[in-house]
Scaffold this motif. Sequence first.
Motif, PDB file in Angstrom:
ATOM      1  N   VAL A   1      55.461  49.952  14.304  1.00 21.32           N
ATOM      2  CA  VAL A   1      54.450  50.430  13.366  1.00 21.32           C
ATOM      3  C   VAL A   1      53.491  51.459  13.966  1.00 21.32           C
ATOM      4  O   VAL A   1      52.775  52.127  13.236  1.00 21.32           O
ATOM      5  N   VAL A   2      53.434  51.564  15.305  1.00 22.06           N
ATOM      6  CA  VAL A   2      52.494  52.542  15.868  1.00 22.06           C
ATOM      7  C   VAL A   2      53.190  53.814  16.362  1.00 22.06           C
ATOM      8  O   VAL A   2      52.518  54.787  16.687  1.00 22.06           O
TER       9      VAL A   2
ATOM     10  N   GLY B   1      47.827  53.913  18.026  1.00 21.06           N
ATOM     11  CA  GLY B   1      48.735  54.137  19.152  1.00 21.06           C
ATOM     12  C   GLY B   1      49.261  52.858  19.787  1.00 21.06           C
ATOM     13  O   GLY B   1      50.344  52.848  20.348  1.00 21.06           O
ATOM     14  N   SER B   2      48.505  51.757  19.727  1.00 20.51           N
ATOM     15  CA  SER B   2      49.034  50.488  20.245  1.00 20.51           C
ATOM     16  C   SER B   2      48.279  49.331  19.609  1.00 20.51           C
ATOM     17  O   SER B   2      47.131  49.483  19.193  1.00 20.51           O
ATOM     18  N   LEU B   3      48.932  48.191  19.548  1.00 22.70           N
ATOM     19  CA  LEU B   3      48.315  46.985  18.980  1.00 22.70           C
ATOM     20  C   LEU B   3      48.197  45.937  20.077  1.00 22.70           C
ATOM     21  O   LEU B   3      48.996  45.925  21.015  1.00 22.70           O
ATOM     22  N   PRO B   4      47.220  45.055  19.981  1.00 23.23           N
ATOM     23  CA  PRO B   4      47.065  44.009  21.005  1.00 23.23           C
ATOM     24  C   PRO B   4      48.302  43.106  21.050  1.00 23.23           C
ATOM     25  O   PRO B   4      49.033  42.987  20.058  1.00 23.23           O
ATOM     26  N   ASP B   5      48.499  42.454  22.191  1.00 22.24           N
ATOM     27  CA  ASP B   5      49.588  41.479  22.307  1.00 22.24           C
ATOM     28  C   ASP B   5      49.502  40.454  21.192  1.00 22.24           C
ATOM     29  O   ASP B   5      48.412  40.098  20.755  1.00 22.24           O
ATOM     30  N   HIS B   6      50.661  39.960  20.781  1.00 20.34           N
ATOM     31  CA  HIS B   6      50.748  38.879  19.793  1.00 20.34           C
ATOM     32  C   HIS B   6      50.289  39.270  18.405  1.00 20.34           C
ATOM     33  O   HIS B   6      50.141  38.396  17.557  1.00 20.34           O
TER      34      HIS B   6
ATOM     35  N   MET C   1      47.708  52.742  11.839  1.00 22.82           N
ATOM     36  CA  MET C   1      48.335  52.086  13.005  1.00 22.82           C
ATOM     37  C   MET C   1      48.805  53.123  14.007  1.00 22.82           C
ATOM     38  O   MET C   1      48.600  53.008  15.199  1.00 22.82           O
TER      39      MET C   1
ATOM     40  N   VAL D   1      56.861  35.315  21.840  1.00 22.09           N
ATOM     41  CA  VAL D   1      56.869  34.747  20.488  1.00 22.09           C
ATOM     42  C   VAL D   1      58.312  34.445  20.074  1.00 22.09           C
ATOM     43  O   VAL D   1      58.611  33.399  19.529  1.00 22.09           O
TER      44      VAL D   1
ATOM     45  N   LYS E   1      55.299  45.630  16.672  1.00 23.47           N
ATOM     46  CA  LYS E   1      54.023  46.298  16.896  1.00 23.47           C
ATOM     47  C   LYS E   1      54.210  47.685  17.531  1.00 23.47           C
ATOM     48  O   LYS E   1      53.319  48.513  17.455  1.00 23.47           O
ATOM     49  N   LEU E   2      55.408  47.928  18.127  1.00 21.26           N
ATOM     50  CA  LEU E   2      55.714  49.294  18.557  1.00 21.26           C
ATOM     51  C   LEU E   2      56.252  50.101  17.380  1.00 21.26           C
ATOM     52  O   LEU E   2      55.949  51.281  17.219  1.00 21.26           O
TER      53      LEU E   2
END
Lengths: 381, 381
Positions: free
Chosen positions: B167-168, A139-144, A135, B205, B164-165
């Motif tokens: 974890v990255v 560096g970043s994950l998609p929204d939601h 992860m 969310v 999600k921030l």
Amino acid sequence: MASKLDSLHPADVADILEALPLDQRLDVWELVKVERDGDILLEVSDAVRQTLIADMNSDELLAAAEQLDTDELADLAPDLPKDVLQDLLDNLDAQNRARLQSALSYSEDAVGAIMDFDIVTIREDITLEVALRYMRRLGSLPDHTDKLFVVDRNEILRGVLPLKLLVVSDLDAIVSDIMSDDAVTFHPEDIADEAAKAFERYDLVTAPVVDVNNKLVGRVTVDAVMDLIREEAESDMLSMAGLREEEDFFASVWKSVQNRWAWLAINLVTALVASRVIGLFEGSIEKIVALAALMPIVAGIGGNSGNQTTTMIVRGLALGQVASHNMQSLITKELGVALLNGLLWGGVLGVIATAKSAFTAVTCIKIIYYVKLRLHHGHND
Amino acid sequence: MASKLDSLHPADVADILEALPLDQRLDVWELVKVERDGDILLEVSDAVRQTLIADMNSDELLAAAEQLDTDELADLAPDLPKDVLQDLLDNLDAQNRARLQSALSYSEDAVGAIMDFDIVTIREDITLEVALRYMRRLGSLPDHTDKLFVVDRNEILRGVLPLKLLVVSDLDAIVSDIMSDDAVTFHPEDIADEAAKAFERYDLVTAPVVDVNNKLVGRVTVDAVMDLIREEAESDMLSMAGLREEEDFFASVWKSVQNRWAWLAINLVTALVASRVIGLFEGSIEKIVALAALMPIVAGIGGNSGNQTTTMIVRGLALGQVASHNMQSLITKELGVALLNGLLWGGVLGVIATAKSAFTAVTCIKIIYYVKLRLHHGHND
């Protein structure tokens, strides 16, 4: 003005555009930065989107579209001119072209039309520590993103790993021990409305979409579902009034009439039927003209109580509460309601009509008495 | 049967209960395990909930309620008997009692009524590594947790840290450097419908709820918002047909009539007004009875086109698209549509009526001719 627009969320700019008459709308649209055009086009209603796209040339459209994800492009594609769409497809890499083409191939009310491709996948045999390191490298994950999709090397879905489990579990644990393997999944051909119900029912934020072989092809997110619910509710409202589609508030009179004429035409036909029925009783009306005045009351009460029953039953069908096993008792109940309503309102109307004619009769007698009195007086004078 | 019920999601059990006539519904309700009663009561509609609660004694109600969170209790509380509610309040600890009382104090359409208290908070001056260690010690996070709330020691909201921030990002980073401090927040007094629009608009969310001092008091989750949107859409549909509230499909005839009578009464009054207007033209109707037959057509087309305009404008008001600056052009447009519709449908009706009377005239002439012919023949015989 332009800098103020830049500071606004695309949805807010969309709102401003919706509320402006056509010429002012296009003036404001000119001020919006090209790289934000795509996001704003996604937010406005279909009717307004067409007015904006009609004002853009191919280069502007291509530039706007390039800022968008494949699933967003799929939403926009039906409104784009054919040559622009072809240019777009040519510019995409093979994977995204295939995705866009498949997204466009699903009907508007299928899960395939609302899914996106922002999926983060991991393998099931790694530890959470490795997963977290992966992860961090992303560096970043998609929204939601509320869960990661666990797949094998053939992209077959094995389970899902919610982020909230990832952050509370032991780092040495293996993904397959923590993941849940009975997640709610959808197929691209599923009816989107059914998926929306599942989202509400099981309180989902995202859900994987898989093909017949259980291969992961995309995901559905709660924001797409919420948009769908809102749109469905609105289109129900509009069709109850016989409006064919969402209407641009500042559409020309001619366009509005086109949107509305079909319902009025149907109504004319049913009204003609009603008029033939009344025609059968012309003889009675000729004798007692007051009957004509009572007609709208009968039609009104009848129409409205019918409307109530229809609404109830349509709602029951939508919620799956009306089925063959309870049909009998529902019909009995609605007949009972109809009978009671008929007795009640027929009674009330009868009392009013009697009172009115009694009033008329009393007035008549008074007049006769008065005339008599005058005549009598006349005699005496 | 009982074990099959146990394997179903509460929402699915609720659906089964909704679709059953009262006596069978109570039979099934008896089979449901006590510890699941609370969850199922939350899922059924208000009307059905009342029938189920009426069937339970105080002990059963207390046992069911004890399984629920404070915010869920608040949803159930209005339907509970007063003494059960009092017992419940007495059993709660001070914090939860205060929460329940405050949740009950907000009006049904305020954010306070849909918020919950499942909040996980962290301090801003710790590293992400410490934050993750704290999560692991907690062992689990509430449903829908997509972000942690960052507060100071007085519970004042400083920002939010999306999972999600978390974890990255680099484990040595400080929470305050990673968190976003411009998160969308709500106040408990805010209108829930406005909050729902913000959820749709900004694709949220969860969102923190703060008091006037920016102190964190709860959160709103997307599943509560989705329920709200669905309920609003349904109540709009129902009120368009003049139904006061969701109706239990198997309510008694008498209850159904109570739910529906008000609208029919209003309709009777408006129909009486229409009848007075027609009364003014009794003289004309007496002369040409065919006018009576044309009345439903005029009323139908007029009513339906009016309905279309009303729906459009109501929708525009709801979306905030109708404002003083565009009133003028909207009125002009709708008058144009009305004029065009009037000319169009008036014209169509005129043609039909003329054709019909011409047809009648032709028939008359034919009859006269025929009679003449017969007479002529008679002479010749």
